[in-house]
Design a protein around this motif. Structure first.
Motif, short mmCIF file in Angstrom:
data_model
loop_
_atom_site.label_atom_id
_atom_site.label_comp_id
_atom_site.label_asym_id
_atom_site.label_seq_id
_atom_site.Cartn_x
_atom_site.Cartn_y
_atom_site.Cartn_z
N LEU B 343 0.81 -1.23 0.00
CA LEU B 343 0.00 0.00 0.00
C LEU B 343 0.84 1.27 0.00
CD1 LEU B 343 -2.89 -0.96 2.43
CD2 LEU B 343 -3.00 -0.69 -0.04
N PHE B 344 2.13 1.13 0.25
CA PHE B 344 2.98 2.33 0.23
C PHE B 344 3.42 2.69 -1.18
CE2 PHE B 344 5.68 -1.34 0.86
CZ PHE B 344 6.73 -1.14 -0.01
N LEU B 345 3.10 1.80 -2.13
CA LEU B 345 3.53 2.04 -3.51
C LEU B 345 2.41 2.63 -4.35
CD1 LEU B 345 5.34 -1.34 -4.14
CD2 LEU B 345 6.42 0.90 -4.03
N SER B 346 2.77 3.47 -5.29
CA SER B 346 1.81 3.94 -6.29
C SER B 346 2.00 3.09 -7.54
CB SER B 346 2.04 5.40 -6.63
OG SER B 346 1.72 6.19 -5.51
N THR B 347 0.91 2.58 -8.05
CA THR B 347 1.04 1.65 -9.17
C THR B 347 0.11 2.04 -10.32
OG1 THR B 347 -0.66 0.22 -8.25
CG2 THR B 347 1.61 -0.31 -7.69
N LEU B 348 0.39 1.41 -11.44
CA LEU B 348 -0.43 1.62 -12.63
C LEU B 348 -1.34 0.42 -12.84
CD1 LEU B 348 2.12 3.01 -15.20
CD2 LEU B 348 0.11 4.19 -14.32
N ASP B 349 -2.48 0.68 -13.38
CA ASP B 349 -3.40 -0.38 -13.77
C ASP B 349 -3.31 -0.51 -15.29
OD1 ASP B 349 -5.53 -1.89 -14.54
OD2 ASP B 349 -7.05 -0.68 -13.52
N ASN B 350 -2.71 -1.61 -15.73
CA ASN B 350 -2.50 -1.79 -17.17
C ASN B 350 -3.64 -2.53 -17.85
OD1 ASN B 350 0.06 -1.78 -15.65
ND2 ASN B 350 0.91 -1.60 -17.70
N SER B 351 -4.72 -2.72 -17.12
CA SER B 351 -5.76 -3.59 -17.68
C SER B 351 -6.72 -2.84 -18.60
CB SER B 351 -6.54 -4.25 -16.54
OG SER B 351 -7.31 -3.28 -15.88
N VAL B 352 -6.56 -1.52 -18.72
CA VAL B 352 -7.53 -0.79 -19.52
C VAL B 352 -7.05 -0.63 -20.96
CG1 VAL B 352 -8.29 0.49 -17.48
CG2 VAL B 352 -6.61 1.51 -19.02
N ASN B 353 -7.98 -0.29 -21.81
CA ASN B 353 -7.69 -0.11 -23.22
C ASN B 353 -8.43 1.08 -23.75
OD1 ASN B 353 -6.31 -2.81 -24.04
ND2 ASN B 353 -8.06 -3.40 -22.78
N TYR B 354 -7.87 1.68 -24.77
CA TYR B 354 -8.63 2.66 -25.53
C TYR B 354 -8.58 2.23 -26.99
CZ TYR B 354 -10.77 7.16 -26.58
OH TYR B 354 -11.64 8.14 -27.00
N VAL B 355 -9.17 3.02 -27.85
CA VAL B 355 -9.25 2.66 -29.27
C VAL B 355 -8.76 3.84 -30.08
CG1 VAL B 355 -10.84 2.06 -31.14
CG2 VAL B 355 -11.25 1.19 -28.82
N PHE B 356 -7.91 3.58 -31.05
CA PHE B 356 -7.54 4.62 -32.01
C PHE B 356 -7.56 4.03 -33.40
CE2 PHE B 356 -5.01 6.55 -28.39
CZ PHE B 356 -5.77 7.70 -28.29
N GLY B 357 -7.57 4.89 -34.39
CA GLY B 357 -7.33 4.45 -35.76
C GLY B 357 -8.53 4.56 -36.66
N THR B 358 -8.24 4.85 -37.93
CA THR B 358 -9.28 4.87 -38.95
C THR B 358 -9.91 3.49 -39.01
OG1 THR B 358 -7.91 6.43 -40.14
CG2 THR B 358 -9.74 5.46 -41.34
N VAL B 359 -9.04 2.47 -39.01
CA VAL B 359 -9.52 1.13 -38.75
C VAL B 359 -9.34 0.93 -37.25
CG1 VAL B 359 -9.20 -1.31 -39.20
CG2 VAL B 359 -8.77 0.36 -41.02
#
Lengths: 558, 723
Positions: B343-359
Motif C-alpha cells: 500500500l505504500f507504492l503507487s502503481t499503474l493499472d494496465n488492464s484498460v484499453n482505448y481505441v484509435f485508428g481509422t480502422v
C-alpha cells in the motif's frame, strides 16, 4: 555435536539478520510502479491512452455516459422513459428535493476527478521523459486538452468546482473556484493545447481519434460561447472554419452511422469498437436507450419527447426527424434494411389477438396493420413510445453481442455542424447577421430546409431552434437552455420548466401526446418542481459536501 | 430455496500413546456442513499427528503434521436478493414460454424491481473447490546444560487450491442475462513459513531468585500464487464439456504472486523472588515488508510486575479462606501491521484499453491503479493493565478483575476521502496512519464451583465494559465511514466515542396536515416543504428553517455499555449439563434493513408492511407512509429512524450428556450428548440478528445491519467413544 548445532543455528540466524532489509523488501508484482514509470516513449503512449480512456471510462455506462444521457433527460427533449423500472434519474430530471443524493452525479463527479488526476500526473511527468521532443509536446498537449475537457464537463454541469492541478495535491480544505476562474483556466489550457496539437489531416491513420487542434479550438469556442464572450467565440470558431479541416457530411443520416465514425464532420469523438467479452471497447448508449421489447436487448432509458417531435414537424424538418426519432407503429426505420425483423418482433408484446393489442387498438386508434406492418415500441413499457434513432444501430451493423460496452458506435462529442451553429450564434449576438445567416443556412441546406433570411432577434431565435433540431441528444440542449436569455429576462430553462413552463403546460394540457398521456409510469408533470433559483446547475454530490467538512459549498437553493 | 435447517455432521477419532523416548498422538476428523441454500456444502477431512522424540537427555526433536482436505461448493450470498424479490413474481415463466434448449431461460424476470431472480441465480450455481493443506511444525531442542535451552522451530503452512466453475449462458431479460457461457479454473497455492529461534536461560539462585532470560530471532514469509484461466462458448449441453479446453470463444487469463515478510529480534527477562515478587521486561524489534524503507522497523518494549500477596507471611492467617491473591500491573507496546501489502507504492493499472485508428484497433493503456502512501508505518498499541487474581474458600470461588487502557497510536485505517483527490479506490479510501484512539475498559470474572453429594455444579459470570474514544485523528475533519445511504452513516471525531451514528433526529411521523404546517422555526419558515402526513418529522436543531448538515447529531452508539457472559455446568451420576449465555446491553444497531419497508425500487417489503406503515392518522408513529418517490427522504436520510436498541441476551450453547457407567462398559468409555447452539434470544431488536452487525466492518465502522448470513441455530447429537 552440541557446539556444531549451536554454531550452525547462530550462523544461520546472523546471515539472515544481515540480509534482513533485503528479506523485508517485497514490491508489488504484476503492476508497474509509478515511481519508475515514464522512462520511454512507449510508456508515455500507454499512459496517454489511459487519459483518453477516462473520457468515458472505456465503455462503462454508469460513470460518464449515464450523466451524459441524464443531461438530455433534464431538458424538454427527453424523458427518463423506462416505465417498468425504478431509476435514479428522476431525482435530478424531475427536480426532486433529494437531487443532492444522486448517485449518478456522484459517480460522474468521481470519474471526472480521476481523469483529472491522471492528466495532472501526466502533465508533470511526461515533459521529463527522454523521447522525440515533437511527439512529446503533442502528447503533453493531448493530456492538457483532456484535462480541460474534463473540467469543462464538470463546470457546465455543476458551476465552479475545486481546481485540482497537481498530482497528489491535498484535498482537505480545498474550496470551489468560481465559474469564471474555472472557465478562465480552461480557456488558457485549450489555447495552449491548440497551439501544439496537430490538425486532423496531420495525424496518421492509426492515430485517428486523438485530440486535434480543431477539437481544442472547438471546445474553446464553446466555453467562450457559454460565457457570452461573443467576439472571442466568433474569432475562435471562425478559425476552425477558415482552416477548412472539416465539412458537413452530405447526408444527415450518416452523421451518427457506425460507418462514419471519425468522419470529416467529426471534431471529437469517444472511440469505441467491438472487443468481444474480453475487452470492453464498445459503447453503451445504443443498448441503454434501445427499445425494451426488442429487437435486441434495450433498456429503454432516455426517450424522445413528443415536444421535440413537434418542433421538427413545426419546422417542416422531416429529414432530421426520421434520423432522430423512431416512433411506435412506424412502418420504416431510417437506414434499417431488415425492417421485417422489427415487424416480427411485435410478438414480444403478445399475439395480435391478445387483449393487450386489442386494448391498444382501442386506446390509440390503431388497426391490425400496425401489428402486421409496423414496429411496436410497447407503450406500456415506454413513456413516449419513441426511441432515439441517433444511437440506434441497424441490424447489419450490430456486432455479435448486442450488449453494453460492445457497440462500435463512436460517441460524437463535437462536430462541425455544432461549430457552424455556434459561429452563427456568436455572429448574430455580435450583430453580424450576414455571417450568422451563412453559417445557419449551411446547416439547413443539408437537410433541404429553406434559407433563413431574417435578422436580429428572429434570426437569433432561428439559430436556437436549429441547434435543438440539429444537435438533439448530443448533450447540448441542457446547457443551451441554462444559458439562453429570453425576452422576459429569464433563462430559457425557466420558461420551459416550472409550473407555468411551456413543456409542463403542454404535457399536462389537453393537447398532450396520446402515448405520453396514457403512460404515467413516469409522471407527465415533469418540470413542475423546477426552481429558478436552484435548478440552473446540478447540485454538488452530497458525499463531497459532507466529506469536505464545510470547505465545499453547495449550489444555492439546496 | 432457503431452507430453515441445514445438516452438520462432525466425526472425530483420536489415539495417543508412547514411552519415555517417544510420544505421539493422532487424530482424524470429518466434518460436513450443508448450507442453508439448496446448493452448497463444506466437507473436511483432517488428520493431525504430533510426535516427539528424545534422542538423549540434551537433544529432542519433534514434528507436528496436520494435513487436511477440504471440498466445497461455494455458498451463494442470496439472502438480500431473496428478501428483496417481490412475491408477486412467480419463479418460472408460464410453461408455454419455456425454452427447451436452455432451461436457465425459463425463470421469470421480476415484474417490479431490478433484483435478479434468486431462484434462477441459485440454479445456475456451479462452482466447486478443493483444497489440500498441510501444516508442519518440526523442531529441534538442545539443552547443553540444564539451565540453557536452544530451540529452533520451522513452521510451514502450505496449501493448494483448485476452483472449477461454469457460468451458464441465459437470457431472462435484457438486464438479467449472460450472453456467453464460460468455463473456468482457478488455481492458487501458498507457502507460508515461520522460523522461530530462541535461546532460553532459566535458573534459580540462592533458592529464592528465579530468573528466566530469553533472546530470539524470528522470520516469517507468506507467499501466494494464483493462476486463472477461462474460456467462453462451450458447445452443447453436456457436463463433460465443462472444461476450459472445450471452450471455443474468447480466452481469459490472470495470474499473480503476492509476498509478505516479517522479521523480529526479541529479548525477555523474567524474574521472581520467592514466588512473591514478579518482574518481566521485554523488547522486540519488528520489521515488516508492508512499509517503505525507513519505516520497516519499529521497537516494542514492555514491562510488568506482580505481587502475590497471599504468599506473604503476614497473610498466613488468611489462608483459611484466601487460597491465592495476586496483584498485577503491566505496560507494553505491540505493533500492528494488518493491512494489505504494497500500500505504500503507487502503481499503474494496465488492464484498460482505448481505441484509435481509422480502422479501429485496441490501444493498450494505463491509468493510475493505486495512489500509495509512502509514509505508512507501524501502528503501535500501548497497553496499561492493572489486575487482581484471587481464589477463595478452598478454591471454590475465584475472581479475576482487570482494568485496562489500550491506546492505538498511528492507527492504520483506510479512510474515505474526498472524490476530488481522484483516488481510484472505492470512496477514495486511502490507507493511512490515521491518528490516536483509546479504549478504556474493565473485565470481571467470577466463578463458583462446588458439589452436594453426587451433584456437582459450577456457575461463572463474566462482565465487561469498554469505552472507545478517538483522541486525535489526522486531517481537518471527522473520519466518516459506513456506506449504504447517500451520506456516510458513521462519524468519528477527536475526543468523541468512535463509530457512532451521525444524522438527523427523527421525531415521529406527521399525523395530519396541521402537523406538517406547524413544523416551522421561530420565523414561520416551513422546515419540510415536501412532507405529507405520514412522513417523518426531522428536527431542525439550529432553527434556521431548513434541514442540512448543521442539524445532524450523534444518534446512536454501536458499542455496548455492558457485556455479560454466564455459564452453568451441572453433573449428576453420569449426566452432564452445560449452558452458555452471552449478551450485550446498551448498544444500538443501525437497522439499514428498515429501507425494506420503503418498497422503493419496487422491492419486496416486510410482511405486514401495509399495516405497519402509516396509512392514516394515528396508525403509526414509526414506519412512514408508503410513497412512490419518497420526497421527504424518509429512507435516504441518515436519521434516528433507523436506530434501534441492539441489546440482546442469547443462549449460545446448551449441552446435555450422559456417560454410561463403568460397570456396564468396562474399559470402554461411552458418552452420548445432545447440544443446541443459539437456541433462543431475548431482544427487542426487530432485524434478523442483533449479534451479527457488530462483527461487520471494523473498529471505526461497525453496528450497521447489512443482512448478512445470520447466526444459525445448530442442533448437534454426538457420541464420544474412548478406549
Amino acid at each position: 555435536m552440541k557446539k556444531t548445532i549451536f554454531s550452525l543455528a547462530a550462523l544461520a540466524g546472523l546471515t539472515l539478520f544481515g540480509s534482513c532489509n533485503d528479506f523485508l523488501t517485497e514490491d508489488v508484482r504484476g503492476q508497474e510502479n509509478l515511481d519508475t514509470y515514464f522512462e520511454s516513449e512507449d510508456e508515455v503512449n500507454t499512459y496517454v491512452g489511459g487519459c483518453y480512456f477516462q473520457i468515458a471510462k472505456g465503455g462503462g455506462w454508469w460513470q460518464v455516459y449515464n450523466t451524459w444521457l441524464m443531461s438530455d433527460m433534464t431538458t424538454d427533449d427527453m424523458w427518463d422513459g423506462n416505465t417498468t423500472q425504478d431509476d435514479g434519474y428522476q431525482d435530478i430530471t424531475h427536480f426532486m428535493p433529494n437531487g443532492q443524493s444522486s448517485g449518478i452525479l456522484q459517480n460522474f463527479w468521481g470519474a471526472r476527478y480521476q481523469g483529472i488526476t491522471s492528466c495532472n500526473l501526466g502533465l508533470e511527468r511526461i515533459p521529463q521523459v527522454n523521447m522525440d521532443e515533437k511527439l512529446r509536446d503533442i502528447r503533453v498537449a493531448e493530456v492538457r486538452f483532456l484535462r480541460a475537457f474534463f473540467y469543462f464537463d464538470l463546470v457546465r454541469n455543476f458551476g465552479g468546482v475545486p481546481l485540482m492541478l497537481t498530482y497528489g495535491e491535498g484535498a482537505e480544505g480545498k474550496e470551489r473556484s468560481s465559474q469564471e476562474e474555472c472557465y478562465k483556466f480552461i480557456e488558457d489550457e485549450l489555447k495552449q493545447a491548440a497551439a501544439v496539437l496537430p490538425q486532423r489531416s496531420q495525424y496518421a491513420a492509426a492515430d485517428m481519434g486523438r485530440a486535434t487542434r480543431g477539437a481544442a479550438l472547438g471546445i474553446l469556442g464553446k466555453v467562450q460561447l457559454y460565457q457570452g464572450k461573443w467576439a472571442e467565440a466568433k474569432e475562435t470558431l471562425k478559425t476552425i472554419i477558415d482552416e477548412k479541416e472539416y465539412r458537413l457530411l452530405d447526408n444527415f443520416g450518416d452523421v451518427w452511422s457506425v460507418k462514419y465514425n471519425n468522419s470529416e464532420e467529426s471534431i471529437f469523438e469517444v472511440q469505441q469498437m467491438y472487443g468481444g467479452d474480453a475487452y470492453s471497447l464498445g459503447g453503451s448508449l445504443t443498448v441503454v436507450t434501445g427499445c425494451r421489447n426488442g429487437v435486441g436487448d434495450g433498456w429503454s432509458w432516455g426517450q424522445p419527447t413528443s415536444d421535440l417531435e413537434n418542433a421538427f414537424i413545426a419546422a417542416g424538418d422531416t429529414e432530421r426527424l426520421r434520423w432522430t426519432i423512431i416512433k411506435t407503429a412506424c412502418t420504416e426505420i431510417a437506414g434499417e434494411t431488415q425492417f421485417n425483423k422489427f415487424i416480427e418482433n411485435n410478438s414480444s408484446i403478445g399475439a395480435i389477438t391478445d387483449q393487450k393489442f386489442q386494448d391498444y387498438k382501442k386506446t390509440f386508434g390503431w388497426t391490425d396493420e400496425v401489428y402486421t406492418t409496423g414496429y411496436i415500441i410497447d407503450p406500456a413499457q415506454h413513456k413516449s413510445s419513441r426511441i432515439i434513432r441517433k444511437y440506434f444501430v441497424p441490424l447489419d451493423d450490430r456486432p455479435e453481442i448486442y450488449n453494453t460496452d460492445k457497440i462500435p458506435l463512436n460517441h460524437r462529442v463535437l462536430r462541425y455542424a455544432d461549430v457552424l451553429l455556434m459561429y452563427a450564434e456568436a455572429c448574430a449576438e455580435s450583430k453580424d447577421d450576414t455571417q450568422a445567416r451563412w453559417a445557419l443556412n449551411e446547416v439547413r441546406k443539408r437537410v433541404h430546409l429553406s434559407e433563413v433570411t431574417s435578422s436580429g432577434t428572429t434570426l437569433r431565435d432561428a439559430i436556437r431552434d436549429e441547434r435543438r433540431l440539429e444537435l438533439a441528444f448530443e448533450q447540448c440542449r441542457l446547457y443551451d437552455l441554462r444559458r439562453w436569455d429570453c425576452e422576459n429576462g429569464k433563462k430559457m430553462m425557466c420558461n420551459v420548466f416550472g409550473p407555468d413552463g411551456s413543456f409542463v403546460k403542454y404535457n399536462t394540457g389537453a393537447n398532450a401526446d396520446m402515448y405520453e398521456q396514457w403512460n404515467q409510469g413516469e409522471p407527465s408533470d415533469k418540470g413542475t418542481r423546477f426552481q429558478e433559483n436552484r435548478d440552473l446547475l446540478y447540485p454538488i454530490p452530497l458525499y463531497e459536501i459532507q466529506h469536505s467538512n464545510g470547505a465545499i459549498l453547495q449550489n444555492p437553493g439546496w | 430455496m432457503i431452507n430453515k435447517t441445514a445438516l452438520v455432521q462432525n466425526y472425530s477419532l483420536s489415539v495417543r500413546g508412547g514411552n519415555e523416548k517417544y510420544l505421539y498422538s493422532l487424530s482424524v476428523g470429518y466434518y460436513k456442513n450443508n448450507s442453508q441454500y439448496d446448493y452448497g456444502y463444506w466437507d473436511k477431512i483432517n488428520v493431525r499427528l504430533n510426535t516427539e522424540y528424545n534422542f538423549t537427555n540434551w537433544l529432542k526433536a519433534g514434528l507436528d503434521i496436520a494435513p487436511n482436505l477440504e471440498k466445497w461448493e461455494n455458498t451463494p450470498e442470496l439472502f438480500s436478493a431473496a428478501m428483496s424479490m417481490d412475491p408477486t413474481t412467480p419463479v418460472f415463466r408460464p410453461e408455454s414460454e419455456w425454452d427447451a434448449a436452455n432451461p436457465m431461460n425459463n425463470y421469470q424476470r421480476s415484474y417490479n424491481n431490478q433484483e435478479w431472480n434468486p431462484a434462477a441465480s441459485l440454479a445456475r450455481m456451479d462452482n466447486k473447490s478443493t483444497k489440500l493443506q498441510v501444516l508442519m511444525n518440526p523442531f529441534i531442542q538442545v539443552q547443553p546444560i540444564s539451565q540453557l535451552t536452544l530451540r529452533t522451530q520451522f513452521g510451514v503452512n502450505a496449501w493448494y487450491q483448485r476452483n472449477d466453475y461454469y457460468d451458464y449462458a441465459f437470457h431472462i431479460d435484457a438486464l438479467e442475462q449472460n450472453t456467453k457461457d464460460k468455463v473456468g479454473r482457478n488455481y492458487s497455492d501458498a507457502l507460508n513459513w515461520t522460523w522461530n529461534n530462541t535461546v532460553t536461560y532459566m535458573d534459580t539462585f540462592a533458592e529464592k531468585h528465579n530468573l528466566t532470560a530469553m533472546v530470539g530471532f524470528t522470520a516469517e514469509r507468506y507467499a501466494d500464487w494464483e493462476g486463472k484461466a477461462a474460456r467462453q462458448d462451450v458447445p452443447g449441453q453436456s457436463d463433460l464439456l465443462h472444461e476450459v479446453n472445450a471452450g471455443t470463444g474468447d480466452q481469459f487469463a490472470e495470474g499473480k504472486s503476492t509476498y509478505q515478510t516479517l522479521a523480529s529480534v526479541l529479548g525477555r527477562v523474567m524474574y521472581n523472588f520467592d514466588s512473591r515478587y514478579y518482574l518481566t521486561a521485554s523488547i522486540r524489534y519488528d520489521g515488516s515488508s508492508k512499509f517503505a524503507k525507513g519505516n520497516k522497523w519499529a521497537a516494542f518494549p514492555s514491562v510488568s510486575a506482580a505481587w502475590r500477596l497471599s504468599e506473604e507471611p503476614f497473610m498466613e492467617d488468611a489462608r483459611g479462606w484466601l487460597n491465592n491473591a495476586k496483584i498485577r500491573l503491566g505496560w507494553g507496546k505491540v505493533g500492528n501491521q494488518a493491512i494489505n501489502p504494497g500500500l505504500f507504492l503507487s502503481t499503474l493499472d494496465n488492464s484498460v484499453n482505448y481505441v484509435f485508428g481509422t480502422v479501429s484497433s485496441r490501444y493498450p493503456s494505463a491509468i493510475i491503479g493505486q495512489m500509495g502512501n509512502p509514509n505508512l508505518k507501524w501502528e503501535t498499541v500501548e497497553d496499561i493493565d492493572f489486575g487482581i487474581d484471587a481464589t477463595f474458600l478452598n478454591n471454590r470461588l475465584n475472581l479475576t478483575f482487570d482494568v485496562y487502557q489500550k491506546t492505538s497510536h498511528d492507527m492504520l485505517y483506510a479512510r474515505q476521502s474526498l472524490l476530488i483527490t481522484g483516488n481510484p479506490q472505492w470512496m477514495g479510501a486511502i490507507t493511512q496512519n490515521i491518528g490516536e484512539m483509546r479504549a478504556r475498559g474493565w473485565e470481571l470474572s467470577l466463578g463458583w464451583n462446588d458439589h452436594v453429594g453426587d451433584f456437582g455444579y459450577n456457575v461463572g459470570v463474566q462482565l465487561s465494559g469498554v469505552r472507545n474514544r478517538g483522541i486525535k485523528f489526522s486531517g481537518d475533519g471527522p473520519v466518516l465511514a459506513g456506506d449504504g445511504l447517500p451520506e456516510s452513516i458513521i462519524q468519528n471525531e477527536d475526543g468523541g466515542l468512535i463509530s457512532r451514528f451521525y444524522g438527523y433526529q427523527a421525531d415521529g411521523l406527521f399525523q395530519n396536515w396541521e402537523e406538517v404546517y406547524a413544523h416551522t422555526n421561530e420565523h414561520g419558515t416551513l422546515i419540510q416543504p415536501d412532507a405529507q402526513p405520514g412522513d417523518i418529522r426531522f428536527l431542525d436543531l439550529n432553527h434556521d428553517g431548513k434541514l442540512d448538515q448543521a442539524d445532524k447529531k450523534y444518534i446512536g452508539n454501536p458499542y455496548p455499555d455492558l457485556m455479560l457472559g454466564v455459564n452453568i455446568g451441572l453433573d449428576w451420576k453420569g449426566w452432564d449439563f452445560l449452558a452458555n449465555f452471552y449478551g450485550t446491553f446498551g448498544n444500538d444497531v443501525f437497522n439499514l434493513q428498515k429501507t425494506r419497508y420503503s418498497g422503493a425500487s419496487g422491492q419486496n417489503v416486510y410482511r405486514g408492511t401495509l399495516n405497519e406503515a402509516w396509512h392514516g392518522e394515528g396508525t403509526s408513529n414509526d414506519i412512514p407512509r408508503l410513497s412512490y418517490n419518497d420526497l421527504n427522504q424518509n429512507y435516504s436520510r441518515v436519521s434516528s429512524f433507523f436506530v434501534e436498541d441492539g441489546s440482546y441476551f442469547r443462549c449460545k450453547l446448551l449441552t446435555l450428556g450422559y456417560t454410561f457407567p463403568e460397570k456396564w462398559m468396562g474399559d470402554f468409555n461411552l458418552r452420548l450428548y445432545f447440544s443446541a447452539q443459539n437456541l433462543f434470544t431475548f431482544t427487542k431488536y426487530k432485524g434478523m440478528d442483533p449479534e451479527r452487525p457488530l462483527y461487520d466492518g471494523n473498529v471505526l465502522e461497525t453496528g450497521i445491519d447489512r443482512a448478512k448470513y445470520p447466526t444459525p441455530k445448530t442442533f448437534l447429537f454426538g457420541v464420544d467413544f474412548k478406549f
